[in-house]
Structure formats: C-alpha cells, structure tokens
Design a protein around this motif. Structure first.
Motif, PDB file in Angstrom:
ATOM      1  N   VAL A 207      95.158 -68.034 -10.448  1.00 36.23           N
ATOM      2  CA  VAL A 207      95.394 -69.452 -10.168  1.00 36.23           C
ATOM      3  C   VAL A 207      96.351 -69.611  -8.986  1.00 36.23           C
ATOM      4  O   VAL A 207      96.144 -70.466  -8.122  1.00 36.23           O
ATOM      5  CB  VAL A 207      95.922 -70.185 -11.426  1.00 36.23           C
ATOM      6  CG1 VAL A 207      96.451 -71.569 -11.083  1.00 36.23           C
ATOM      7  CG2 VAL A 207      94.824 -70.286 -12.476  1.00 36.23           C
ATOM      8  N   ILE A 208      97.385 -68.782  -8.916  1.00 31.87           N
ATOM      9  CA  ILE A 208      98.329 -68.845  -7.792  1.00 31.87           C
ATOM     10  C   ILE A 208      97.604 -68.597  -6.469  1.00 31.87           C
ATOM     11  O   ILE A 208      97.812 -69.320  -5.485  1.00 31.87           O
ATOM     12  CB  ILE A 208      99.497 -67.858  -7.992  1.00 31.87           C
ATOM     13  CG1 ILE A 208     100.415 -68.360  -9.112  1.00 31.87           C
ATOM     14  CG2 ILE A 208     100.270 -67.649  -6.691  1.00 31.87           C
ATOM     15  CD1 ILE A 208     101.456 -67.361  -9.555  1.00 31.87           C
ATOM     16  N   ILE A 209      96.730 -67.602  -6.442  1.00 37.83           N
ATOM     17  CA  ILE A 209      95.976 -67.306  -5.217  1.00 37.83           C
ATOM     18  C   ILE A 209      95.065 -68.482  -4.850  1.00 37.83           C
ATOM     19  O   ILE A 209      94.981 -68.870  -3.684  1.00 37.83           O
ATOM     20  CB  ILE A 209      95.182 -65.993  -5.354  1.00 37.83           C
ATOM     21  CG1 ILE A 209      96.152 -64.824  -5.430  1.00 37.83           C
ATOM     22  CG2 ILE A 209      94.202 -65.819  -4.193  1.00 37.83           C
ATOM     23  CD1 ILE A 209      95.513 -63.510  -5.836  1.00 37.83           C
ATOM     24  N   LEU A 210      94.402 -69.075  -5.832  1.00 39.52           N
ATOM     25  CA  LEU A 210      93.547 -70.235  -5.559  1.00 39.52           C
ATOM     26  C   LEU A 210      94.364 -71.407  -5.020  1.00 39.52           C
ATOM     27  O   LEU A 210      93.930 -72.102  -4.089  1.00 39.52           O
ATOM     28  CB  LEU A 210      92.800 -70.661  -6.821  1.00 39.52           C
ATOM     29  CG  LEU A 210      91.707 -69.730  -7.317  1.00 39.52           C
ATOM     30  CD1 LEU A 210      91.109 -70.258  -8.614  1.00 39.52           C
ATOM     31  CD2 LEU A 210      90.628 -69.527  -6.268  1.00 39.52           C
ATOM     32  N   LEU A 211      95.537 -71.643  -5.589  1.00 39.96           N
ATOM     33  CA  LEU A 211      96.388 -72.730  -5.107  1.00 39.96           C
ATOM     34  C   LEU A 211      96.871 -72.471  -3.688  1.00 39.96           C
ATOM     35  O   LEU A 211      96.886 -73.392  -2.851  1.00 39.96           O
ATOM     36  CB  LEU A 211      97.582 -72.928  -6.046  1.00 39.96           C
ATOM     37  CG  LEU A 211      97.271 -73.556  -7.399  1.00 39.96           C
ATOM     38  CD1 LEU A 211      98.496 -73.530  -8.303  1.00 39.96           C
ATOM     39  CD2 LEU A 211      96.755 -74.982  -7.230  1.00 39.96           C
ATOM     40  N   MET A 212      97.257 -71.234  -3.411  1.00 32.49           N
ATOM     41  CA  MET A 212      97.697 -70.898  -2.058  1.00 32.49           C
ATOM     42  C   MET A 212      96.561 -71.102  -1.050  1.00 32.49           C
ATOM     43  O   MET A 212      96.777 -71.635   0.032  1.00 32.49           O
ATOM     44  CB  MET A 212      98.240 -69.464  -2.021  1.00 32.49           C
ATOM     45  CG  MET A 212      99.567 -69.335  -2.731  1.00 32.49           C
ATOM     46  SD  MET A 212     100.176 -67.648  -2.881  1.00 32.49           S
ATOM     47  CE  MET A 212     100.309 -67.156  -1.193  1.00 32.49           C
ATOM     48  N   ASP A 213      95.358 -70.711  -1.429  1.00 38.05           N
ATOM     49  CA  ASP A 213      94.217 -70.921  -0.554  1.00 38.05           C
ATOM     50  C   ASP A 213      93.956 -72.409  -0.344  1.00 38.05           C
ATOM     51  O   ASP A 213      93.665 -72.845   0.768  1.00 38.05           O
ATOM     52  CB  ASP A 213      92.976 -70.231  -1.120  1.00 38.05           C
ATOM     53  CG  ASP A 213      91.766 -70.439  -0.216  1.00 38.05           C
ATOM     54  OD1 ASP A 213      91.794 -69.953   0.930  1.00 38.05           O
ATOM     55  OD2 ASP A 213      90.806 -71.111  -0.656  1.00 38.05           O
ATOM     56  N   ALA A 214      94.088 -73.188  -1.419  1.00 38.63           N
ATOM     57  CA  ALA A 214      93.857 -74.634  -1.302  1.00 38.63           C
ATOM     58  C   ALA A 214      94.893 -75.305  -0.415  1.00 38.63           C
ATOM     59  O   ALA A 214      94.559 -76.181   0.382  1.00 38.63           O
ATOM     60  CB  ALA A 214      93.866 -75.271  -2.702  1.00 38.63           C
ATOM     61  N   PHE A 215      96.137 -74.903  -0.530  1.00 40.15           N
ATOM     62  CA  PHE A 215      97.215 -75.528   0.252  1.00 40.15           C
ATOM     63  C   PHE A 215      97.258 -75.048   1.699  1.00 40.15           C
ATOM     64  O   PHE A 215      97.563 -75.811   2.589  1.00 40.15           O
ATOM     65  CB  PHE A 215      98.575 -75.310  -0.408  1.00 40.15           C
ATOM     66  CG  PHE A 215      98.785 -76.156  -1.624  1.00 40.15           C
ATOM     67  CD1 PHE A 215      98.722 -77.545  -1.555  1.00 40.15           C
ATOM     68  CD2 PHE A 215      99.036 -75.565  -2.854  1.00 40.15           C
ATOM     69  CE1 PHE A 215      98.918 -78.330  -2.683  1.00 40.15           C
ATOM     70  CE2 PHE A 215      99.225 -76.341  -3.989  1.00 40.15           C
ATOM     71  CZ  PHE A 215      99.165 -77.722  -3.909  1.00 40.15           C
ATOM     72  N   PHE A 216      96.969 -73.771   1.905  1.00 39.79           N
ATOM     73  CA  PHE A 216      97.107 -73.199   3.244  1.00 39.79           C
ATOM     74  C   PHE A 216      95.778 -73.014   3.960  1.00 39.79           C
ATOM     75  O   PHE A 216      95.757 -72.721   5.142  1.00 39.79           O
ATOM     76  CB  PHE A 216      97.875 -71.869   3.194  1.00 39.79           C
ATOM     77  CG  PHE A 216      99.241 -72.032   2.610  1.00 39.79           C
ATOM     78  CD1 PHE A 216     100.202 -72.812   3.243  1.00 39.79           C
ATOM     79  CD2 PHE A 216      99.575 -71.417   1.428  1.00 39.79           C
ATOM     80  CE1 PHE A 216     101.468 -72.972   2.716  1.00 39.79           C
ATOM     81  CE2 PHE A 216     100.842 -71.561   0.874  1.00 39.79           C
ATOM     82  CZ  PHE A 216     101.793 -72.343   1.511  1.00 39.79           C
TER      83      PHE A 216
END
Length: 161
Positions: A148-157
């Motif tokens: 989930v952290i990786i998905l959020l980072m991809d979504a934000f960045f």
C-alpha cells in the motif's frame, strides 16, 4: 497483451506466491515448531518478541463485535477486494505497481486462509521499545502495508517506468 507486459505480470504473480508461502511457512513454524504459548510472549531480542495473538477482528482489533460471523464477513470482504486487486495487477503497466499489488493480494490470501482454517488470523511479530509497543502482526500484514505504501507513493509522485 504485449509480451513485455506479460513478463511483468509474471513478476506480480511470483510476488503473490512468494508472500503467500512466506506467510504460511512462518505461521506454521510459530504454531508447530516454536511452540509459542497461546497467551504469552517469547523474547527474541530486546525490542522484538514472538507474541501469540489470534486476531478475530481486522486491523488494530476493529470490528471485533461481529463474533463468529466476523470470520465469514472478513473472509468474503477480503476475497472480493483481493480479486479486484488481482484484476488491477493484471492490467497494470508499472512493474512496482504490479509487484506491490501481488504482495497485497498474497498477504490477503494468507490471512483469508487463516480465517477459514482457524476462524482468526495468526499474528505473532511484536516490536516494542522504551515502553512503546507496536501492534502484533504477521508477514502477510507486512506485505500488505508495504504494498500500500508503494502504491501511495506512486499515486502521489507519479513515477514513470
């Protein structure tokens, strides 16, 4: 489907199976080899214990009021979510998105299997330091959180390939 995309999809499937196997092997070892007491803790190093917790609710013990129906409700809900994430994994193009979705689905399937077999999820990893204690979790939970952290980072960045 492009051949290149198909190869990426295999990485996600590989991650799914790896997480599922690591989760189930670790739980087997805790239940059958370590012989962890049902209500107790075994210190491993000063800030890390094996602590047996049968989690009949969801994260942080939320929604525990469902009783015996909780296992069924949480298993069905988790399966529907995992199936949706699996479809997303198949359609995704970015390798880290594919692999993080594979980790999330593998972790979800590991916890679903626990609920079907035991009526609860086997949690046993416990970090603590200076009177502060993190909740008790397992390999599947770790994979889900990291994914989930990786998905959020991809979504934000908005990382590119």
């Amino acid at each position: 489907m492009q051949v290149n995309h198909l190869k990426k999809w295999y990485w996600g499937l590989g991650m799914l199976f790896l997480i599922f196997l690591l989760d189930q092997i670790s739980k087997y070892c805790i239940l059958n080899i370590v012989n962890l007491p049902q209500k107790g803790s075994i210190p491993v190093i000063p800030f890390f214990n094996f602590t047996m917790v049968w989690n009949r609710a969801i994260t942080f013990g939320m929604l525990g009021q469902f009783g015996s129906w909780g296992s069924v409700i949480f298993s069905v809900s988790a399966f529907v979510i995992a199936a949706s994430l699996f479809i997303w994994m198949i359609r995704a193009r970015k390798i880290w998105v594919i692999m993080s979705l594979g980790a999330i689905v593998g972790g979800a399937l590991g916890n679903i299997l626990d609920r079907l077999r035991f009526g609860a999820v086997v949690d046993f990893i416990h970090f603590h330091v200076a009177g502060w204690s993190w909740y008790v979790f397992n390999v599947a939970d770790s994979a889900i959180v990291c994914g989930v952290i990786i998905l959020l980072m991809d979504a934000f960045f908005g990382w590119e390939e």
